[in-house]
Write a protein that holds these residues in place. Sequence first.
Motif, short mmCIF file in Angstrom:
data_model
loop_
_atom_site.label_atom_id
_atom_site.label_comp_id
_atom_site.label_asym_id
_atom_site.label_seq_id
_atom_site.Cartn_x
_atom_site.Cartn_y
_atom_site.Cartn_z
N PHE A 62 44.58 44.15 40.57
CA PHE A 62 43.86 43.21 39.70
C PHE A 62 42.36 43.45 39.80
CE2 PHE A 62 41.51 39.32 39.04
CZ PHE A 62 42.08 38.75 37.92
N SER A 63 41.84 43.52 41.02
CA SER A 63 40.40 43.64 41.21
C SER A 63 39.87 45.03 40.86
CB SER A 63 40.02 43.30 42.65
OG SER A 63 40.65 44.17 43.56
N GLU A 64 40.74 46.04 40.91
CA GLU A 64 40.32 47.40 40.54
C GLU A 64 40.26 47.57 39.02
OE1 GLU A 64 43.21 49.68 42.59
OE2 GLU A 64 42.27 49.41 44.57
N ASN A 65 40.97 46.74 38.28
CA ASN A 65 40.96 46.78 36.81
C ASN A 65 40.01 45.71 36.28
OD1 ASN A 65 43.31 48.68 35.59
ND2 ASN A 65 43.93 47.88 37.58
N GLU A 120 46.18 40.48 33.19
CA GLU A 120 46.93 39.34 32.65
C GLU A 120 48.35 39.32 33.21
OE1 GLU A 120 47.91 37.24 28.37
OE2 GLU A 120 48.06 39.42 28.53
N ARG A 121 49.02 40.48 33.25
CA ARG A 121 50.40 40.55 33.75
C ARG A 121 50.46 40.16 35.23
NH1 ARG A 121 50.62 45.30 30.56
NH2 ARG A 121 50.26 46.59 32.40
N ILE A 122 49.51 40.67 36.00
CA ILE A 122 49.52 40.38 37.45
C ILE A 122 49.28 38.90 37.69
CG2 ILE A 122 48.24 40.74 39.60
CD1 ILE A 122 47.85 43.66 38.71
N LEU A 168 34.65 30.46 40.16
CA LEU A 168 34.58 30.93 38.77
C LEU A 168 33.26 31.65 38.54
CD1 LEU A 168 36.09 27.80 36.97
CD2 LEU A 168 37.25 29.96 37.54
N LYS A 169 33.13 32.80 39.15
CA LYS A 169 31.87 33.55 39.12
C LYS A 169 31.98 34.85 38.35
CE LYS A 169 28.42 35.67 42.15
NZ LYS A 169 28.02 35.95 43.55
N ASP A 170 32.97 35.67 38.68
CA ASP A 170 33.11 36.99 38.04
C ASP A 170 33.67 36.84 36.64
OD1 ASP A 170 32.37 38.82 40.30
OD2 ASP A 170 34.00 37.72 41.26
N GLU A 171 33.01 37.50 35.69
CA GLU A 171 33.41 37.34 34.29
C GLU A 171 34.85 37.79 34.06
OE1 GLU A 171 31.15 38.14 30.14
OE2 GLU A 171 31.79 39.96 31.17
N TYR A 172 35.24 38.91 34.66
CA TYR A 172 36.60 39.40 34.40
C TYR A 172 37.66 38.46 34.99
CZ TYR A 172 37.24 41.44 39.13
OH TYR A 172 37.39 41.64 40.48
N PHE A 173 37.32 37.76 36.07
CA PHE A 173 38.25 36.78 36.65
C PHE A 173 38.35 35.54 35.75
CE2 PHE A 173 38.88 33.27 39.90
CZ PHE A 173 40.25 33.47 39.98
N ILE A 174 37.22 35.08 35.23
CA ILE A 174 37.22 33.92 34.32
C ILE A 174 38.04 34.24 33.08
CG2 ILE A 174 35.77 32.44 32.87
CD1 ILE A 174 33.51 32.89 34.91
N ILE A 175 37.85 35.44 32.53
CA ILE A 175 38.60 35.84 31.34
C ILE A 175 40.11 35.87 31.62
CG2 ILE A 175 39.08 37.83 29.83
CD1 ILE A 175 36.03 38.38 29.89
N ASP A 229 44.88 37.25 19.67
CA ASP A 229 46.05 36.61 20.27
C ASP A 229 46.46 37.30 21.57
OD1 ASP A 229 47.95 34.59 20.43
OD2 ASP A 229 49.47 35.77 19.36
N GLY A 230 45.46 37.74 22.34
CA GLY A 230 45.75 38.37 23.62
C GLY A 230 44.79 39.50 23.90
N PRO A 231 45.13 40.39 24.86
CA PRO A 231 44.23 41.47 25.27
C PRO A 231 43.70 42.30 24.11
CG PRO A 231 46.07 41.33 26.80
CD PRO A 231 46.37 40.37 25.67
N ALA A 232 42.43 42.65 24.21
CA ALA A 232 41.75 43.47 23.21
C ALA A 232 40.57 44.15 23.90
CB ALA A 232 41.28 42.62 22.03
N ASP A 233 40.00 45.15 23.25
CA ASP A 233 38.79 45.77 23.78
C ASP A 233 37.62 44.82 23.57
OD1 ASP A 233 39.85 48.24 24.65
OD2 ASP A 233 39.89 48.97 22.58
N ILE A 234 36.96 44.45 24.66
CA ILE A 234 35.84 43.50 24.56
C ILE A 234 34.63 44.02 25.33
CG2 ILE A 234 37.20 41.42 24.09
CD1 ILE A 234 37.15 40.80 27.10
N LYS A 235 34.41 45.32 25.24
CA LYS A 235 33.24 45.93 25.88
C LYS A 235 31.99 45.59 25.07
CE LYS A 235 35.62 49.78 25.87
NZ LYS A 235 36.07 51.18 26.04
#
Length: 472
Positions: free
Chosen positions: A360-363, A375-377, A297-304, A234-240
């Motif tokens: 945002f892009s550094e995280n 998510e907050r940003i 919609l290319k970078d995975e972290y941006f799509i997420i 239901d929101g942010p989690a470790d997804i490595k």
Amino acid sequence: MPFNPKTEYQITQKDFPIEDFHKYKDEFVTRPPYQRKNVWPKKKKQALLDSLFRRYYIPRIVVREIRLSEDTTVNEIIDGQQRINTVQEFFSDKLTLPKSLADVNPDLAGARYSGLSSEIRRFIDRELIYTADIVKNIDDPRDKNHQEVATQIFWRLQQGESLNYMEIAHSQLSSLVRNFVVKYSDDQRFDFQSYRPLNENKDKHPFFKIISRDNRRMQHLALMTRLLILEENDGPADIKNNNIEEYIENSKKENGIGNWEYEQETHAKKLLKNLNVFFEIFSDDPMVEGGDVVKELKDEYFIISAYLLLRHLLKYYVFDTKEKQIFRDFILNFYQTWSISKREKTKGVADVRVRDILIFSENRQQSMNEIAVRERILRQLFFEYVRENNHEMLSKDDRRAFNEAERILVYRINDGMCQMCIDEGKPERECRVSWKDYQADHVLPHSKGGQTVIDNAQVLCSYHNKQKGAKV
């Protein structure tokens, strides 16, 4: 007494004329369910044909005997998929012999099988062989332990190929999560009933048609698994990567092979529903309508991050046609601002919005903390964008369902009769709904901002409640 552990399987040797793989191809499963389809380049295929004709050493293929019934078996290729595909293409005239064979016989150079003389074809059919190690006694395709042993053999034979974490996770056939992810995000499927590979997947979610990421190393499967973890959490989690492996491993069941029941899980249903909306939002983008993908919609972290913003809006706000357009415009606008911000960083610009976007892009890693920062940003920038465009997001009532007391009161106010049946002019006895079948409906749908209050409630029969849906 000598140390002599019991073996899990037996191995015998057998020589297969290479013609068998073409003439009796139905007897071979060249892509087992724990493998993916790989394609050698033409140069590598022709090098193999050169070695065959010169009688050079070729490593043995590894075959597992699979028992489909009391009197039927099939040969599963644990190792040797490309060697077999190569000779099948040669016999089908899809692949020519290499010109390097001219010194063996001038007629061989660049020739197709059907164009060779009968004498040479006879030599090929009778003399050219693949030697195989036949693995026996792990032959039940529905047995979790048998499949795991076969997978272990496959892994150990691929040490030089460096399987990535997702390719290893993909081979966990008894994992219910793995099955769900393969069904909705892989390009290929496997029919366990006939024990045959399928080269297409009609269930693959259309969401993957709009994002600018390929699936060569199972990137689609990895993204789908990450989104599934976030949905369940239901929101942010470790997804490595290690979280994905563990998540798939933890859902292994004894009856898991060919088991698709995971899609009935609440969070799995929510994921598919949210991806439907994501696809709908971008399906009429000019790039998509032109047969391409959304390049932003290319970078995975941006799509997420975009997905997390969307699921938040769907959960807490009325999200109709106007809101979908605003969301799409914001995502595309954010991408452009993001690109500009990277350039402005080099110029020393210190604008607050620029700083937020750079944070945002550094995280960009897949830890819970960094996902939460993104998510907050993104959420903050979205609502600033909404305000700047003179739009107001209408909150949904936090409480979606009527409680028991409210249901009783609504039933008595409407005298237990379906209000839509009444509108259709049906006689009273046909309008009456039993308590068991009665639905307490929002007159103005909850998804459109309708409040969960008595003044916005009515009795509907199950038929009309389903028919009405989210319509006013």
